[in-house]
Design a protein around this motif. Structure first.
Motif, PDB file in Angstrom:
ATOM      1  N   PRO A  31       1.203  -1.187   0.235  1.00 13.64           N
ATOM      2  CA  PRO A  31      -0.345  -0.647  -0.241  1.00 13.64           C
ATOM      3  C   PRO A  31       0.794   1.077   0.289  1.00 13.64           C
ATOM      4  N   ILE A 190      -6.026  -0.069   5.642  1.00 13.95           N
ATOM      5  CA  ILE A 190      -5.690  -0.330   3.487  1.00 13.95           C
ATOM      6  C   ILE A 190      -4.326  -1.258   3.409  1.00 13.95           C
ATOM      7  N   LEU A 208     -10.207  -2.104   2.965  1.00 11.35           N
ATOM      8  CA  LEU A 208     -10.323  -1.848   1.788  1.00 11.35           C
ATOM      9  C   LEU A 208      -8.946  -2.716   0.904  1.00 11.35           C
ATOM     10  N   TYR A 232      -4.950   2.996  -6.450  1.00 15.34           N
ATOM     11  CA  TYR A 232      -5.512   4.955  -5.433  1.00 15.34           C
ATOM     12  C   TYR A 232      -5.925   5.326  -7.019  1.00 15.34           C
TER      13      TYR A 232
END
Length: 241
Positions: A31, A190, A208, A232
């Motif tokens: 991430p 995330i 997420l 993203y």
């Protein structure tokens, strides 16, 4: 399948409904960056295997573990073996070896596209940010400082000495939430792996998923993740300019 339009809408709502979450917990490798791009973790995994072999304990590794590119797989395997074998301080020495390798890798880690922009937007909204990772906290800290992102994060929590507490165990999320003095329902995580999703679920934190390829996204969906994006970009496109 790739993240759908519906996934993007649900992800946006997850981050904006009401006042949005009080905190977003980011996994580190994936991430925020690619810590070991292009299978560059293999030399570290091989070095760990050399350490294990020097102790005469290579037989504790399964055939798959003797070639796996993930250093954590080797670390977990030796930790698991301690229940039947005397491994002395080997796990502790290996953990330090992994930490050194991760900190070295953080110097050349590839930033995840859009991560810095998302961080800027979240902090601008007053959202508190944390890192919750199976990597060494020091490696994440090194990376954040080098990229000018350190001030955006309230806390950084990483791997403890006990590999059993690595995700999918929720320990690292629990520690972060305790430091932030927040209940789980005020946070969103995330992550990019099934273990991230499972840790979030056990901690009671909404999830997420971000998966840069089809395989990673499918693994999260198979584990039960409902919202999974390919990048993203769909979130950044929704930010008012």
């Amino acid at each position: 399948m790739a993240g759908t339009y519906e996934d993007a809408e649900e992800a946006w709502q997850l981050l904006t409904d009401g006042t949005g979450p009080a905190c977003v917990l980011f996994d580190f490798d994936g991430p925020l960056c690619r810590l070991f791009p292009y299978d560059s973790s293999l030399p570290l995994a091989d070095a760990l295997r050399e350490t294990v072999a020097a102790e005469g304990l290579l037989d504790v590794l399964s055939p798959a573990e003797r070639s796996d590119k993930d250093p954590h797989v080797v670390l977990r395997a030796v930790h698991r073996a301690r229940r039947q074998r005397d491994v002395g301080d080997l796990v502790a020495r290996m953990e330090q070896q992994v930490t050194v390798g991760e900190r070295r890798a953080a110097r050349t880690a590839l930033p995840t596209p859009g991560a810095a922009e998302l961080i800027e937007w979240l902090t601008g909204r007053g959202t508190r940010l944390a890192v919750v990772t199976n990597n060494a906290a020091a490696a994440a800290e090194d990376y954040l400082r080098a990229k000018g992102l350190w001030e955006s994060f309230a806390v950084v929590h990483g791997r403890e000495a006990d590999p059993d507490l690595m995700k999918p165990h929720p320990d690292v999320l629990d520690r972060a939430l305790k430091d932030l003095r927040l209940p789980p329902d005020e946070a969103v995580m995330i992550g990019d792996t099934p273990t991230d999703f499972m840790a979030a679920e056990q901690a009671g934190v909404r999830f997420l998923g971000i998966g840069r390829n089809t395989g990673k996204r499918q693994l999260m969906r198979d584990a039960g993740a409902k919202i999974v994006l390919a990048s993203y970009a769909p979130l950044l496109a929704r930010i008012p300019r």
